[in-house]
Scaffold this active site. Sequence first.
Site, PDB file in Angstrom:
ATOM      1  N   GLU A 261      -8.893  18.372 -43.256  1.00 13.73           N
ATOM      2  CA  GLU A 261     -10.307  18.307 -43.627  1.00 13.73           C
ATOM      3  C   GLU A 261     -11.007  17.229 -42.821  1.00 13.73           C
ATOM      4  O   GLU A 261     -10.377  16.309 -42.295  1.00 13.73           O
ATOM      5  CB  GLU A 261     -10.461  18.039 -45.130  1.00 13.73           C
TER       6      GLU A 261
ATOM      7  N   LYS B  37     -13.039  14.007 -41.777  1.00 14.98           N
ATOM      8  CA  LYS B  37     -13.093  12.620 -42.262  1.00 14.98           C
ATOM      9  C   LYS B  37     -14.540  12.143 -42.154  1.00 14.98           C
ATOM     10  O   LYS B  37     -15.029  11.831 -41.068  1.00 14.98           O
ATOM     11  CB  LYS B  37     -12.166  11.728 -41.445  1.00 14.98           C
TER      12      LYS B  37
ATOM     13  N   ARG C 178     -15.332   1.680 -53.802  1.00 14.87           N
ATOM     14  CA  ARG C 178     -13.937   1.289 -53.653  1.00 14.87           C
ATOM     15  C   ARG C 178     -13.772  -0.229 -53.678  1.00 14.87           C
ATOM     16  O   ARG C 178     -12.757  -0.752 -54.132  1.00 14.87           O
ATOM     17  CB  ARG C 178     -13.379   1.848 -52.338  1.00 14.87           C
TER      18      ARG C 178
ATOM     19  N   GLU D 106     -17.150  10.660 -50.514  1.00  9.83           N
ATOM     20  CA  GLU D 106     -17.920   9.761 -49.650  1.00  9.83           C
ATOM     21  C   GLU D 106     -19.403   9.982 -49.889  1.00  9.83           C
ATOM     22  O   GLU D 106     -19.870  11.124 -49.964  1.00  9.83           O
ATOM     23  CB  GLU D 106     -17.622  10.043 -48.168  1.00  9.83           C
TER      24      GLU D 106
ATOM     25  N   LYS E  42      -3.467  16.017 -45.214  1.00 16.37           N
ATOM     26  CA  LYS E  42      -2.807  15.719 -46.488  1.00 16.37           C
ATOM     27  C   LYS E  42      -1.749  16.768 -46.795  1.00 16.37           C
ATOM     28  O   LYS E  42      -1.975  17.968 -46.580  1.00 16.37           O
ATOM     29  CB  LYS E  42      -3.832  15.707 -47.636  1.00 16.37           C
TER      30      LYS E  42
ATOM     31  N   LYS F  83      -8.112   9.958 -35.711  1.00 18.39           N
ATOM     32  CA  LYS F  83      -9.438   9.494 -35.290  1.00 18.39           C
ATOM     33  C   LYS F  83      -9.832  10.152 -33.969  1.00 18.39           C
ATOM     34  O   LYS F  83      -9.047  10.174 -33.023  1.00 18.39           O
ATOM     35  CB  LYS F  83      -9.446   7.969 -35.120  1.00 18.39           C
TER      36      LYS F  83
END
Length: 376
Positions: A17, A19, A40, A79, A194, A218
């Site tokens: 998925e 980021k 967080r 997010e 994941k 990344k």
Amino acid sequence: QRVSDGLHGQPFQVCAELKYDGLSISLHYRDGKLVQALTRGDGVQGDDVTANVRTIRSIPLVLDSSREDIPAEFEIRGEVLMPWQSFERLNGERSQAGEDLFANPRNAASGTLKSKDPKVVSQRGLDAYLYYLLGEDIPSTGHYENMESARSWGFQVSKDMRLCNTLEELWEYISYWDVHRKELPVATDGIVIKVNSLAQQKALGMTAKSPRWAIAYKFQAEQACTILREVTFQVGRTGVVTPVANMDSVLLSGTMVHRATLHNADVLEALDLHIGDRVLVEKGGEIIPKIVGKKSLGPADTADPSPTLPQGEGVVTTDLCPHQQNIILPSLVEGQGGGSAWGWVLPFRSIYYEFKNNRAWRDRNGHSLPRKGGRQ
């Protein structure tokens, strides 16, 4: 390989998925209603931002009570982001007001969500994508299936998640989004991979800092090569002088770039730039163009239209204000009472500020300037 070793050779699926580059949020629901929203923070304790999160339209406040598959209590993580369109509008407004600009959408989203005024949050157009469901009675034993359920409950979940069974499928997904992420309305900076089975996630466990069942890939920042033509110096609202590179226009991350920040004198010295250098430019945070290095000529450059461009003068920082040619150095000024004090020549106004005696404003000739409302 580490996952395979940790599962002792058991077969496993992974969920890939996007980021999202935003502010992590944890939403807590009880009896179908949003009861708490936390950032967080440091990983142990975060900020309670429930009032502000209630103004984000993509986060449901009340779920459909007729749905029997919604747990009585659960947590969903995701997010909070500021879409590109909202970010550009906000920075445009701040520029007109003479305020400092946000460097990227993540910083803008973070600053907005922590605002003490929910009205400000509602006006800035934040968005949210959710990516993980936790609870005792969640509907499935698979992560992907749980997020599909959460989407049906009214949560905004990425439609671009994909289950992968082989490395080839995974690399295909990564390669596709490395190119097409520029078409998304929000900032992304990679892919999260994941293990899909919750039982296998539990078996793999956690390290001191992160889960063993997930890893982030990344994206590499896109770079372009162009020619440095000039370095100018601009004065910020607070008087800070920043060197700016002026270059031949080049296409970078979907936009034409011809100027890039050089940050400060230390960066300028480290890069050792000369007029006419071929420089490598990338966008920091995919927003702000910056020079990250120089490109040396090689065999591949023989077809360049100007392969023998002579190296020009070296670029050094300035000791003078670009606008008024005042020396940017501390100056000893005479106080009204005959004493003296150290002050600074402000680069954006031709005045000294005296730090003791009567704390008077003075111009270049030492004449006192009137003050309005205390602070000038």
